[in-house]
Design a protein around this motif. Structure first.
Motif, mmCIF file in Angstrom:
data_model
loop_
_atom_site.group_PDB
_atom_site.id
_atom_site.type_symbol
_atom_site.label_atom_id
_atom_site.label_comp_id
_atom_site.label_asym_id
_atom_site.label_seq_id
_atom_site.Cartn_x
_atom_site.Cartn_y
_atom_site.Cartn_z
ATOM 1 N N ASP A 143 -6.047 -66.853 37.509
ATOM 2 C CA ASP A 143 -5.803 -67.586 38.704
ATOM 3 C C ASP A 143 -4.431 -68.392 39.025
ATOM 4 N N VAL A 144 -3.505 -67.249 38.595
ATOM 5 C CA VAL A 144 -1.964 -67.757 38.798
ATOM 6 C C VAL A 144 -1.432 -66.569 39.374
ATOM 7 N N ALA B 5 -14.603 -58.853 40.749
ATOM 8 C CA ALA B 5 -13.790 -60.207 40.987
ATOM 9 C C ALA B 5 -12.991 -60.854 40.029
ATOM 10 N N HIS B 6 -13.510 -60.428 38.624
ATOM 11 C CA HIS B 6 -12.881 -61.256 37.359
ATOM 12 C C HIS B 6 -11.624 -60.420 37.310
ATOM 13 N N ASP B 7 -11.326 -59.072 37.529
ATOM 14 C CA ASP B 7 -10.152 -58.512 37.370
ATOM 15 C C ASP B 7 -8.946 -58.854 38.218
ATOM 16 N N ALA B 8 -9.335 -59.275 39.469
ATOM 17 C CA ALA B 8 -8.452 -59.819 40.496
ATOM 18 C C ALA B 8 -7.792 -61.228 40.015
#
Length: 144
Positions: free
Chosen positions: A112-113, A27-30
């Motif tokens: 988160d962009v 989830a961090h990578d996404a």
């Protein structure tokens, strides 16, 4: 031999070779994306400042890293800029630059962009610079 686990904490010693579960992404990578651009002609200094200030004002807390080698119009040597979030080191001129190509290279890593937004910002900088360059120098010849 034990079966590799998808749990990243199951093999902290590194003794057992592990591999990620197929089709599963952290989830961090996404949340992280990287955009970059090479701009062939030297940048208008005011335009670059406006672009970077806008990026930091709108997305500063999401900027994990912004860096580049930038050539500005009417300045002989390029400079390096880099920063994290709203904190940027002073630009450093590359005093030992061997000469030759005068294109700028910029990389932005953000969290988160959307990639489309980040790449769009860089492409807007390039388009605006091309427009200003054409207005400033209609013959298309750039000074060194």
């Amino acid at each position: 031999m034990p079966v590799p686990s998808a749990d990243p904490f199951s093999n902290l010693t590194g003794v057992v070779p592990s591999k990620p579960a197929p089709g599963r992404m952290s989830a961090h990578d996404a949340r992280i994306c990287t955009a970059s651009i090479v701009i062939e002609e030297p940048l208008d200094g005011d335009l670059f400042d406006e672009w970077l200030n806008s990026l930091v004002a709108m997305r500063g807390r999401n900027i994990l890293r912004a860096k580049g080698i930038v050539f500005l119009q009417d300045i002989r040597l390029p400079f390096v800029f880099h920063g994290v979030q709203q904190i940027f080191n002073p630009p450093m001129p590359l005093l030992n630059w061997p000469g030759g190509a005068r294109h700028s290279r910029i990389v932005i890593i953000a969290r988160d962009v959307r990639l489309r937004e980040l790449q769009g910002s860089l492409e807007a900088l390039a388009r605006a610079n091309a427009t200003r360059s054409a207005l400033r120098n209609p013959d298309g010849v750039f000074g060194s």
